[in-house]
Design an enzyme around this catalytic site. Sequence first.
Site, PDB file in Angstrom:
ATOM      1  CB  CYS A 155     -27.043  68.046  31.030  1.00 47.71           C
ATOM      2  SG  CYS A 155     -26.002  68.208  32.503  1.00 47.71           S
ATOM      3  CE1 TYR A 211     -31.332  65.992  12.745  1.00 46.15           C
ATOM      4  CE2 TYR A 211     -33.692  66.037  12.266  1.00 46.15           C
ATOM      5  CZ  TYR A 211     -32.388  65.803  11.863  1.00 46.15           C
ATOM      6  OH  TYR A 211     -32.132  65.362  10.586  1.00 46.15           O
ATOM      7  CG  ASN A 273     -22.948  55.337  18.528  1.00 49.28           C
ATOM      8  OD1 ASN A 273     -24.001  54.831  18.900  1.00 49.28           O
ATOM      9  ND2 ASN A 273     -22.847  56.009  17.394  1.00 49.28           N
ATOM     10  CD  GLU A 274     -15.859  57.522  21.444  1.00 47.86           C
ATOM     11  OE1 GLU A 274     -15.357  57.706  22.573  1.00 47.86           O
ATOM     12  OE2 GLU A 274     -15.450  58.081  20.421  1.00 47.86           O
ATOM     13  NE  ARG A 301     -25.999  26.128  53.110  1.00 48.83           N
ATOM     14  CZ  ARG A 301     -26.664  26.066  54.254  1.00 48.83           C
ATOM     15  NH1 ARG A 301     -25.996  26.169  55.399  1.00 48.83           N
ATOM     16  NH2 ARG A 301     -27.968  25.935  54.269  1.00 48.83           N
ATOM     17  N   GLY A 372     -28.838  31.216  48.661  1.00 45.65           N
ATOM     18  CA  GLY A 372     -30.016  30.824  49.418  1.00 45.65           C
ATOM     19  C   GLY A 372     -30.585  32.001  50.193  1.00 45.65           C
ATOM     20  CD  GLU A 396     -23.868  56.108  28.697  1.00 45.00           C
ATOM     21  OE1 GLU A 396     -23.305  55.762  27.638  1.00 45.00           O
ATOM     22  OE2 GLU A 396     -23.248  56.491  29.701  1.00 45.00           O
ATOM     23  CB  THR A 398     -34.176  51.381  26.402  1.00 43.55           C
ATOM     24  OG1 THR A 398     -34.629  51.488  25.032  1.00 43.55           O
ATOM     25  CG2 THR A 398     -34.581  52.638  27.169  1.00 43.55           C
ATOM     26  CB  SER A 399     -32.754  46.355  26.233  1.00 41.50           C
ATOM     27  OG  SER A 399     -31.825  46.201  27.291  1.00 41.50           O
TER      28      SER A 399
END
Length: 414
Positions: A155, A211, A273-274, A301, A372, A396, A398-399
């Site tokens: 959380c 923080y 990180n893990e 197919r 298809g 976890e 973002t890119s």
Amino acid sequence: MLSRTLSRITRQPSAARSFSALAEEIFEPLRPAVTMYSEEETAVRDMVQMWAQQELAPHVREMDREGAMRPDILKSLFDNGLMGMEIPEKYGGSEMNFTSAVIAVEEIAAVDPSFAILVDIQNTLTNNALRFWGSEELQEKWLPRLATDTASSFCLSEAGSGTDAFAMKTTAIPSPDGSYYTLNGSKLWISNSKEAGVFLVFANAAPEKGYKGITAFVIDAETEGITVGKKERKLGLKASSTCPLTFEDVKVDASCVLGEVGMGYKYAIEILNEGRIGIAGQQLGIAKGAFNATMPYLRERKQFGTPIGDFQGMQHQVAQLATEIHAVEVMTYNAARMKENGLPFVKEASMCKLYSSQVAEKVASKCIEWYGGVGFTEDIIVEKFYRDCKVGSIYEGTSNIQLQTIAKIIASEW
């Protein structure tokens, strides 16, 4: 130097020995490839594959439609030791390595990514956080349950603190005598929150410190004042519950603090990180699941009297995706091995998390195209993989955050 040594040895009377025998005298033992697994890891892969096909696969569509996990399958995860993979045996865990946990996540994701994220969060986040920083009291209380019957949630995120996670507003104000804390606030996008029996909660115990006041708490889900909200209606991972949590004057004993007060921000960074390696395992499983579900169709197919998989254009696409899947596999398990060996792995974890999410999305999309029109229906499982993989570029980290992390580390290296 090496050539002279080889020449000297081969001129000796014993030169009849094989070159490999000579090489053993000169070189260090060869290290195995990162995608070569120990007997135990191979057994884990075989067992999880069998479990996923027999126990999980028959119910995937049903759970996706209903948006809920079957309790019997959740129980089966515990019964097979998949929810406490690195937890020591003395606490009822499987006491395996990190790579085994990633293997389990990958194999489950190849069948149902919703259950893979449950296993991933449990093993790579909650369990490990307790193993690394939990007091003896917390470990004795929770590790046996996490290994045998209790799911967990991580959380951290809030409505106003997603990527900027440390801008959180949830507070944990200490009592005058320091014996307990009172939590107030809310969390958002909390995975597995309906199934969880324990929450790993991050809250600020000293807001004036910013923080550096963030502290982690291990809190029983039944604690008075905690409300699990309505499940989000998501694009994918529908069987996995994602809910908001509300904390209203929640009293938590000081013994529930994970590690040290004010160190929650550090713990969150390190454990995520893990976790990113685990997410890469999930995305790898999605890519393999979609690919494997599609390859037989390319032989079955036919168009113009020829299996569509025999057309050169299709063969090149298949080869390209197979190459990218293999690259993800190598990156993911290389990062896992680095973590296990105590090497710096943050850059590699971000790289595999970033690239795996891109490849999973590309593979799932292409597989729909290869099928298809029927691939665009719920009759074919690849559309579910396509929906399930999208969040891989979001949760976890973002890119864009992965790119920033990679860039910062590269800059520091130069």
